[in-house]
Design a protein around this motif. Structure first.
Motif, short mmCIF file in Angstrom:
data_model
loop_
_atom_site.label_atom_id
_atom_site.label_comp_id
_atom_site.label_asym_id
_atom_site.label_seq_id
_atom_site.Cartn_x
_atom_site.Cartn_y
_atom_site.Cartn_z
N ASP A 146 10.30 -8.08 14.70
CA ASP A 146 9.18 -8.91 14.26
C ASP A 146 8.52 -8.26 13.05
O ASP A 146 7.78 -7.29 13.18
N GLU A 147 8.81 -8.79 11.88
CA GLU A 147 8.28 -8.30 10.61
C GLU A 147 8.39 -6.78 10.49
O GLU A 147 7.39 -6.07 10.44
N PRO A 148 9.61 -6.29 10.41
CA PRO A 148 9.80 -4.83 10.43
C PRO A 148 9.28 -4.10 9.20
O PRO A 148 9.11 -2.88 9.25
N THR A 149 9.03 -4.82 8.10
CA THR A 149 8.53 -4.11 6.91
C THR A 149 7.11 -4.53 6.55
O THR A 149 6.63 -4.19 5.46
N ALA A 150 6.44 -5.23 7.45
CA ALA A 150 5.07 -5.67 7.15
C ALA A 150 4.18 -4.46 6.88
O ALA A 150 4.17 -3.51 7.66
N GLY A 151 3.46 -4.51 5.79
CA GLY A 151 2.50 -3.46 5.48
C GLY A 151 3.10 -2.20 4.88
O GLY A 151 2.39 -1.23 4.63
N LEU A 152 4.40 -2.20 4.62
CA LEU A 152 5.03 -1.01 4.04
C LEU A 152 5.06 -1.11 2.53
O LEU A 152 5.14 -2.21 1.97
N ASP A 153 5.04 0.05 1.85
CA ASP A 153 5.18 0.00 0.39
C ASP A 153 6.65 -0.24 0.04
O ASP A 153 7.52 -0.27 0.92
N VAL A 154 6.91 -0.42 -1.26
CA VAL A 154 8.25 -0.83 -1.70
C VAL A 154 9.32 0.17 -1.25
O VAL A 154 10.35 -0.20 -0.69
N MET A 155 9.04 1.46 -1.45
CA MET A 155 10.05 2.48 -1.13
C MET A 155 10.32 2.54 0.38
O MET A 155 11.48 2.65 0.81
N ALA A 156 9.24 2.45 1.16
CA ALA A 156 9.42 2.48 2.62
C ALA A 156 10.20 1.25 3.09
O ALA A 156 11.05 1.35 3.97
N SER A 157 9.91 0.10 2.46
CA SER A 157 10.64 -1.13 2.81
C SER A 157 12.12 -0.98 2.50
O SER A 157 12.98 -1.37 3.29
N VAL A 158 12.41 -0.41 1.33
CA VAL A 158 13.81 -0.21 0.93
C VAL A 158 14.52 0.69 1.94
O VAL A 158 15.67 0.44 2.34
N GLU A 159 13.81 1.74 2.39
CA GLU A 159 14.42 2.65 3.37
C GLU A 159 14.71 1.93 4.69
O GLU A 159 15.77 2.12 5.30
N VAL A 160 13.76 1.09 5.12
CA VAL A 160 13.98 0.33 6.36
C VAL A 160 15.16 -0.62 6.18
O VAL A 160 16.03 -0.73 7.06
N HIS A 161 15.24 -1.28 5.01
CA HIS A 161 16.37 -2.20 4.74
C HIS A 161 17.69 -1.45 4.81
O HIS A 161 18.65 -1.91 5.41
#
Lengths: 256, 313
Positions: B161-176
């Protein structure tokens, strides 16, 4: 079921330890309860002397310790998980409802039982050290069993009541307040009844009550009175545990 | 097992008089990353809670990994991993203890559990910090740890459920990156809710769009984009005088006609053809140099669907 229960209790214990990660935090968290409980385990036994092992006063340890230890922590059980946003994930796990519920109740009950046993041992050590009778004085088997049963049933009472309160409360603070009221209410009610008997009720009723206490309660002896108390507590505990079991169902938690 | 990881039929959930999910029918093929898109309050989280058996449907049914969520929720939860609205991590446990707890909860054998924890933490670059309490970690690290927890017991289906909500760009890229590599190596089906269209476009092989609990569209991102592409036309050339624009706007097949940066931009109705419009432009004396289909992003599709739904209401 037992494996799941142990898993939840393991988590509860680790989480409680993690809340006070430094030695200083641990000392601050423990110093007050240890002082209070140490006082309870030393002063009354030393005042009573060797007769402590047969005295109804020994039951005070089995009453106050479980109520105090569990009362301090149980409000956090579900309200804390909700407040810290960990409840959803816990409920989404494979763990059965009953393992979560009884694990959360079991962890503080076991802790309280452990502390109660240690304090009874401390009280016996204090009595034997200061009032040495030439041989060790210990609780009789029946007395020890009753004291442990009392601690266990009061622990289950506080834990099941606390879980019910915590399940309904939106925050830990609210759960703690409600829990305190729930634990203090019987004490306040008994005090009110005592005061009423002493000052308000007619002499005729007061004498009848005194007669009842002297003939039925005092005459019955400590063992019989304790047995009645244990049976009443057992019935109350079963009712509270049943209520908690019915209340704690995953789908119901999202309805409110 | 069926080649569907998840199927819902008329799934509905009411909260009092409010209908959060309204007759949702979906099929999610096994082994795919399925994006469940919608604005805030669309019913995404309620749907996930029903799929996990945490909420009972008011009507309809859902089958997850072949199990009915109303009757066999325990079976579903044993086989599915979840990363819900919040990370759900215990802040006063270490990273390793958090995974240890959920590994025990999933009844993973000790040796397998230890190896799996090491494998996941190493893969995510978190192993060296496994003994730190989670509350000392950054939000991105916690989110990645929560992803590791969701995949710890090798679930057949991960509900995120929205695994990258509230993360900055770099953190989102890492999660992806973590997500794509784990999905590739473990052939897990992922049901992912998000309102980040770029994320859905990048990760998902199929998407569904919902609003007010109702399904608006479902399909591959490129299919949905193709539908929207057909509606946007850019014409280079000129001149595009006011009379030309007025004549185009008067047509039934044109939703909007605007000039900007030396180009004419047309928004067409669904199913409209380009050729008659080019003929009109030539009749008006416009020198047509180039006619292009606009490339719509998934975000354009999403905005269009939200707009259509609003105007239909």
């Amino acid at each position: 079921m037992l494996e799941d229960l142990a898993t939840v209790m393991w988590k509860e214990r680790r989480e409680a330890a993690g809340r006070n990660p430094t030695r200083r935090d641990k000392i601050i968290a423990w110093v007050f309860p240890v002082l209070c409980l140490g006082f309870l385990a030393l002063i009354p036994p030393l005042m009573v002397g060797a007769g402590w092992v047969r005295s109804p006063a020994a039951a005070s340890l089995s009453v106050f310790v479980p109520l105090m230890v569990i009362g301090m922590t149980i409000a956090d059980s579900f309200a804390g998980e909700r407040e810290r946003h960990t409840l959803d994930t816990l409920l989404a796990s494979r763990l059965p409802d009953r393992a979560i519920l009884f694990g959360k109740m079991g962890a503080p009950v076991i802790q309280a039982m452990g502390i109660t046993v240690v304090l009874h041992v401390v009280s016996l050590a204090a009595v034997n050290t200061v009032h040495w009778q030439g041989a060790l004085v210990l609780y009789s088997f029946e007395m020890a069993a009753m004291l442990l049963a009392l601690a266990l049933l009061l622990g289950l009472f506080a834990a099941s009541l606390g879980v019910l309160v915590s399940l309904r409360a939106p925050t830990v603070q609210q759960a703690t307040q409600t829990m305190m009221v729930a634990l203090l209410a019987p004490v306040m009610l008994l005090s009110f009844i005592g005061l009423s008997i002493a000052h308000v009720v007619p002499d005729r009723w007061r004498l009848a009550f005194k007669g009842f206490i002297e003939t039925r309660v005092a005459g019955a002896g400590f063992d019989q009175v304790m047995l009645v108390i244990l049976v009443v507590l057992l019935v109350v505990d079963l009712g509270l545990i049943l209520a908690a079991t019915l209340r704690f169902q995953r789908s119901r938690l999202y309805e409110s | 097992m069926s080649d569907l990881a998840l199927r819902t039929e008329g799934l509905t959930r009411d909260f009092g008089s409010m209908r959060a999910v309204d007759g949702l029918s979906l099929e999610v093929p096994a082994g795919t990353i399925f994006g469940f898109l919608g604005p805030n309050g669309a019913g995404k989280t309620t749907t996930i809670r029903m799929l996990l058996g945490l909420l009972e449907p008011t009507a309809g049914r859902a089958e997850v990994l072949g199990f009915d969520v109303a009757r066999q929720a325990d079976e579903v939860r044993a086989r599915a991993g979840a990363l819900l609205e919040h990370t759900g991590l215990y802040a006063h446990l270490t990273a390793e203890e958090n995974l240890e707890f959920y590994g025990r909860a999933a009844r993973m054998p000790l040796k397998d559990r230890r190896e799996r924890i090491r494998e996941l933490l190493t893969q995510m670059g978190l192993y060296e910090r496994r003994d730190e309490l989670v509350h000392t970690w950054s939000r991105g690290m916690r989110q990645r740890l929560a992803l590791a927890r969701a995949l710890l017991h090798r679930p057949s289906l991960a509900l995120l459920d929205e695994p990258t909500a509230g993360l900055d760009v770099m953190a989102s890229v890492e999660v992806h990156n973590d997500l794509t590599s784990l999905v590739a190596s473990e052939s897990v089906t992922v049901f992912l809710t998000t309102h980040n269209m770029a994320e859905a476009e990048k990760l998902c092989s199929q998407v569904a769009v919902i609003r007010h609990g109702q399904l608006l569209a479902v399909g591959r991102p490129d299919e949905l984009q193709a539908t929207a592409d057909n509606r946007t036309v850019q014409v280079a050339g000129g001149p595009f005088g006011s009379d030309v624009l007025a004549r185009l706007r008067a047509r039934d097949d044109v939703l909007a006609a605007d000039e900007g940066e030396g180009e004419l931009r047309l928004q067409l109705r669904h199913g409209a053809s380009t050729a008659p419009l080019v003929r009109v432009l030539v009749e008006c004396g416009v020198a047509v140099e180039e006619v292009r289909r606009g490339h719509a992003s998934l975000e354009d599709v999403f905005v269009a669907l939200m707009g259509e739904e609003t105007s239909d209401a």
